[in-house]
Design an enzyme around this catalytic site. Sequence first.
Site, PDB file in Angstrom:
ATOM      1  N   LYS A 113     -11.748 -43.634  33.600  1.00  0.00           N
ATOM      2  CA  LYS A 113     -12.682 -43.968  32.521  1.00  0.00           C
ATOM      3  C   LYS A 113     -12.343 -45.347  32.003  1.00  0.00           C
ATOM      4  O   LYS A 113     -11.164 -45.722  31.944  1.00  0.00           O
ATOM      5  CB  LYS A 113     -12.568 -42.945  31.388  1.00  0.00           C
TER       6      LYS A 113
HETATM    7  P1  NAD Z   1     -26.188 -43.262  25.399  1.00  0.00           P
HETATM    8  O1  NAD Z   1     -25.492 -44.455  24.884  1.00  0.00           O
HETATM    9  O2  NAD Z   1     -27.348 -43.452  26.309  1.00  0.00           O
HETATM   10  O3  NAD Z   1     -26.679 -42.338  24.192  1.00  0.00           O
HETATM   11  C1  NAD Z   1     -25.851 -41.940  23.167  1.00  0.00           C
HETATM   12  C2  NAD Z   1     -26.739 -41.526  22.004  1.00  0.00           C
HETATM   13  O4  NAD Z   1     -25.935 -40.910  21.006  1.00  0.00           O
HETATM   14  C3  NAD Z   1     -27.462 -42.697  21.326  1.00  0.00           C
HETATM   15  O5  NAD Z   1     -28.803 -42.328  21.133  1.00  0.00           O
HETATM   16  C4  NAD Z   1     -26.746 -42.824  19.989  1.00  0.00           C
HETATM   17  O6  NAD Z   1     -27.613 -43.315  18.978  1.00  0.00           O
HETATM   18  C5  NAD Z   1     -26.365 -41.385  19.748  1.00  0.00           C
HETATM   19  N1  NAD Z   1     -25.312 -41.192  18.757  1.00  0.00           N
HETATM   20  C6  NAD Z   1     -24.168 -41.875  18.570  1.00  0.00           C
HETATM   21  N2  NAD Z   1     -23.499 -41.351  17.535  1.00  0.00           N
HETATM   22  C7  NAD Z   1     -24.233 -40.301  17.071  1.00  0.00           C
HETATM   23  C8  NAD Z   1     -24.084 -39.347  16.024  1.00  0.00           C
HETATM   24  N3  NAD Z   1     -23.019 -39.375  15.237  1.00  0.00           N
HETATM   25  N4  NAD Z   1     -25.040 -38.419  15.856  1.00  0.00           N
HETATM   26  C9  NAD Z   1     -26.116 -38.375  16.655  1.00  0.00           C
HETATM   27  N5  NAD Z   1     -26.319 -39.248  17.650  1.00  0.00           N
HETATM   28  C10 NAD Z   1     -25.382 -40.197  17.855  1.00  0.00           C
HETATM   29  O7  NAD Z   1     -25.064 -42.367  26.090  1.00  0.00           O
HETATM   30  P2  NAD Z   1     -25.262 -41.235  27.202  1.00  0.00           P
HETATM   31  O8  NAD Z   1     -25.006 -41.848  28.525  1.00  0.00           O
HETATM   32  O9  NAD Z   1     -26.521 -40.494  26.951  1.00  0.00           O
HETATM   33  O10 NAD Z   1     -23.997 -40.320  26.911  1.00  0.00           O
HETATM   34  C11 NAD Z   1     -24.020 -39.305  25.913  1.00  0.00           C
HETATM   35  C12 NAD Z   1     -22.834 -38.379  26.111  1.00  0.00           C
HETATM   36  O11 NAD Z   1     -22.915 -37.781  27.405  1.00  0.00           O
HETATM   37  C13 NAD Z   1     -21.464 -39.050  26.040  1.00  0.00           C
HETATM   38  O12 NAD Z   1     -20.532 -38.156  25.475  1.00  0.00           O
HETATM   39  C14 NAD Z   1     -21.127 -39.281  27.496  1.00  0.00           C
HETATM   40  O13 NAD Z   1     -19.735 -39.395  27.721  1.00  0.00           O
HETATM   41  C15 NAD Z   1     -21.700 -38.010  28.102  1.00  0.00           C
HETATM   42  N6  NAD Z   1     -21.983 -38.108  29.528  1.00  0.00           N
HETATM   43  C16 NAD Z   1     -22.828 -39.050  29.999  1.00  0.00           C
HETATM   44  C17 NAD Z   1     -23.103 -39.122  31.349  1.00  0.00           C
HETATM   45  C18 NAD Z   1     -24.088 -40.108  31.907  1.00  0.00           C
HETATM   46  O14 NAD Z   1     -24.473 -39.946  33.065  1.00  0.00           O
HETATM   47  N7  NAD Z   1     -24.540 -41.097  31.164  1.00  0.00           N
HETATM   48  C19 NAD Z   1     -22.475 -38.217  32.235  1.00  0.00           C
HETATM   49  C20 NAD Z   1     -21.621 -37.249  31.729  1.00  0.00           C
HETATM   50  C21 NAD Z   1     -21.387 -37.199  30.368  1.00  0.00           C
END
Ligand code: NAD
Length: 440
Positions: A113
Amino acid sequence: MNDETYLVRTILLFDRAVNTINCARGSREQLKAGIVDMLRKPQRVHHARFPVKMDSDEVRMFEGWRVQHSLDKAPTKGGLRLSPDVSLEELSALAAWMTWKNVIAGTPFTGAKGGVVCDTKKLSEAELSRIIRRFAYEMSHVFGPLSDVPSPDMYTGAREMAWIYDTFTMMLAKNPVANPQAVVTGKPAAFGGLELRKEATALGGVYVLEEALRRKEIRGIDSLSGKTVTIQGFGKVGYAAARLLREQNARIIAVSDSKGGIYSPEGLDPVAVLEYKRATQGNSVVGYQNLAAVNRDAIQTVPCDIFIPAASQDSLTSANAEQVQAKIVLELANGPTTLEAEELLAAKGVFVIPDFVANAGGVVVSYYEWQANLSYDRETTDDVYRNRLRQQMIQTYERARETQVKYSKLCKHSISLREAGLIFGIEELHDHILERGIFP
Ligand code: NAD
């Protein structure tokens, strides 16, 4: 909040799983202490402080890390996140879970990561591009199709992966590698990305959820149709989950982002909400159709059938778990539930599908993308990948469930799906290391 930090929780859970394995095994079959120690913490940490020229012509220093949890199956694989709160602690926990996710999902990788401390909301696109490119340069001894392959995470996406790919190819000079496109996944289709990758994390979660429902493992719910869903985090993963679940006739009654949340008992149209979010200056769901507001930090307690954390870690804690009214928590975010929260949810009969099982679809489709790049395959269609993903997610869930049943019986007390998945990963990797031996 008195809950433990993400890294402390990661190590506590690891130790608990090791104990469970050793209790169930005979004294002659105990896990080797040295190998356990090897897997308990990251094997390599790469750190950089680097200068970036801002639009104002000033120079600012930035800091970032790439953590490789285990080097026992190359390459390592995992996301890159940008946030003012990124820390070595957080990345160490995330890298470890990437290992366990890769093992249980059956990809050939172990976990990594990365992250850079910065607030993307306060940076221009040009500044962001210079930060990412400079970080890719600083990590050029780490990143590579056969050594370590980043992918999108919080506040990074296809655009950032394209910048890393471009920087990497610029630096290859006289040292060409297989197909340099395989240095990142989640990149634009023009450089070998897969369309399916955009929704893969959420789609994998939906497949796991459907499998649990099909097996009638969740009391009181056996289909998605008509079920109410709340989603914390309307980013790449949260939006895709909302859209896919609506296609299955579930009702998305509340969503939130970093600025706040909205509530509609009749159900939201995720596509329209996303259009609104993109068109508004604050880039938020807040204010959409003047709907009732949901407190950003209280969406966990809105009554619903399925709650999906899809933002950051530590969303469900001892402070709110008792008030959760959902029957299912589908963890698409990484690390959303603290230890105490998990116990409180279990006592209430809430069915928690743990992050590294629920959100493994992202890394599984990243694996397909990497494989397609290395073999120069442009023929395989999204439908083929979608079917493969479905099978692989069902297998991932089965592995966790079978381990849960087996170890609950052996230990004569019920263990969580999270501990079971971890047990599966630790046993697999421990045996793999034992067989290949320790160099030299
Ligand atoms: P992203 O940046 O596209 O979206 C994150 C969202 O969370 C944003 O809309 C942001 O405004 C919101 N956010 C931040 N703080 C917040 C809060 N306190 N309350 C509500 N909303 C809040 O990120 P993503 O890629 O969608 O990732 C989201 C989660 O999924 C993370 O934990 C990431 O590690 C996990 N994840 C992502 C992937 C991937 O393929 N992108 C894969 C596995 C896990």
